[in-house]
Write a protein that holds these residues in place. Structure first.
Motif, PDB file in Angstrom:
ATOM      1  N   ASN A  72       0.825  -1.215   0.000  1.00  0.00           N
ATOM      2  CA  ASN A  72       0.000   0.000   0.000  1.00  0.00           C
ATOM      3  C   ASN A  72       0.855   1.261   0.000  1.00  0.00           C
ATOM      4  N   THR A  73       0.311   2.318  -0.561  1.00  0.00           N
ATOM      5  CA  THR A  73       0.877   3.657  -0.419  1.00  0.00           C
ATOM      6  C   THR A  73      -0.139   4.464   0.385  1.00  0.00           C
ATOM      7  N   VAL A  74       0.297   4.929   1.560  1.00  0.00           N
ATOM      8  CA  VAL A  74      -0.599   5.675   2.455  1.00  0.00           C
ATOM      9  C   VAL A  74      -0.118   7.123   2.493  1.00  0.00           C
ATOM     10  N   THR A  89      -6.525  11.624   5.397  1.00  0.00           N
ATOM     11  CA  THR A  89      -5.659  10.538   4.947  1.00  0.00           C
ATOM     12  C   THR A  89      -6.373   9.653   3.929  1.00  0.00           C
ATOM     13  N   SER A 118      -5.335   6.152   0.823  1.00  0.00           N
ATOM     14  CA  SER A 118      -4.296   5.214   0.364  1.00  0.00           C
ATOM     15  C   SER A 118      -4.661   4.655  -1.013  1.00  0.00           C
TER      16      SER A 118
END
Length: 321
Positions: A15-17, A30, A32
């Motif tokens: 994942n890219t958060v 936020t 992702s």
């Protein structure tokens, strides 16, 4: 007007958060995306860029953002590139900081490796506030490190200094490491390393253990932790072995930079005293006399789910506009 927010991006293999963060280290907005879904880097930048625009708009638009920080495997602070990262879908050198900046209309972007981002996060918002000399060790799938000396991260002349996970701990018949060498600390003391130790012990030992009820190829560090918490002797020995190895390494790291603290971060730290006690014993036993009792051993104060984004975001305060 002072720009009140920064953006942090944590790029992992899965994942890219990313999120918008204020000066106190509160993550306000936020989101992702799935890293592995995008085999073409341009598709990835477009998906990430659109996600970033969304959270930035929620925060009041680009004029509220001081800068963007990215923490990524094999991230090079000097040139803003991800270079030859084994666990990411894109090969070679990727000028990601520049690509993201261009996509967002020129917002300043800085990039560093994930363990360095964790160290900056601890210094800005966490256990290392006020410290000038410390080391952050990340214990996850691998073993990463961020080294701060005199208030500055150690990057070396090429941007890649401080790979303490690849200090060789066993020269003869050391375990093969993902980096291609043998006997690295990472091969023993990462979450993956703990599972490998469990498989080795189950293979060569005959004593009873709750771990024998599991398929050896499926065993994880969490299984070892669960068994240890139930008092399983073999599982406790596995943590003893892992802690011993880390303590030996830490005594050497102290001899190198005399840090005020070594701060442990990452999934394996959930083991708490199971890991901390053997590390302390081994560190004390192997410490050079002049350094005895001078270096604190601490767990990170950042919530794990937030820490990577916070660490990356801390870079955003430093970027040159």
């Amino acid at each position: 007007m002072e720009k009140p927010y920064v953006v942090g991006i944590d790029i992992g293999g899965t994942n890219t958060v990313f999120g918008v963060v204020d000066a106190r280290g509160t993550i306000l907005y936020t989101s992702s995306i799935k890293t592995g879904k995008y085999t073409d880097i341009n598709d990835y930048v477009a998906a990430l860029g659109d996600g970033l625009k969304n959270v930035i708009d929620q925060a009041g638009g680009p004029e509220k953002i001081k800068g963007i920080g990215i923490g990524a495997p094999n991230g090079n602070f000097f040139n803003g590139c991800i270079e030859f990262a084994p666990n990411l879908p894109w090969k070679g050198k990727i000028p990601l900081a520049e690509m993201i900046s261009d996509y967002l209309g020129g917002l300043p972007v800085a990039l560093t490796n994930d363990a360095n981002a964790a160290a900056i996060g601890e210094m800005t918002y966490g256990a290392a506030r006020g410290m000038k000399d410390f080391i952050v060790i990340t214990l996850g799938t691998g073993v990463g490190s961020g080294i701060v000396i005199g208030g500055n991260l150690v990057y070396g002349h090429d941007g890649f200094a401080g790979e303490l996970g690849h200090v060789i701990m066993r020269r003869n018949n050391g375990r093969p490491c993902g980096c291609g060498r043998q006997g690295c600390l990472e091969a023993y003391a990462s979450a993956t390393g703990v599972a490998r130790t469990a498989r080795e012990y189950l293979d060569i030992r005959k004593d009873d253990s709750l771990l024998r009820e599991l398929d050896p190829s499926e065993i994880t560090s969490k299984d070892v932790f669960d068994a240890a918490m139930k008092g399983d002797k073999l599982a406790l020995e596995i943590f003893e072995f892992t802690g011993n190895m880390l303590g030996e390494a830490f005594a050497d790291f102290v001899a190198f930079s005399s840090p005020e603290a070594i701060i442990l971060f990452g999934g394996l730290t959930k083991a708490g005293d199971l890991l901390m006690n053997p590390i302390k014993r081994s560190m004390d036993k192997n410490m050079l006399k002049v350094f005895e009792g001078k270096t604190k051993l601490l767990f990170s104060q950042l919530k794990e789910s937030d820490a990577a984004v916070l660490g990356a975001s801390a870079l955003g305060w430093e970027v040159k506009e």
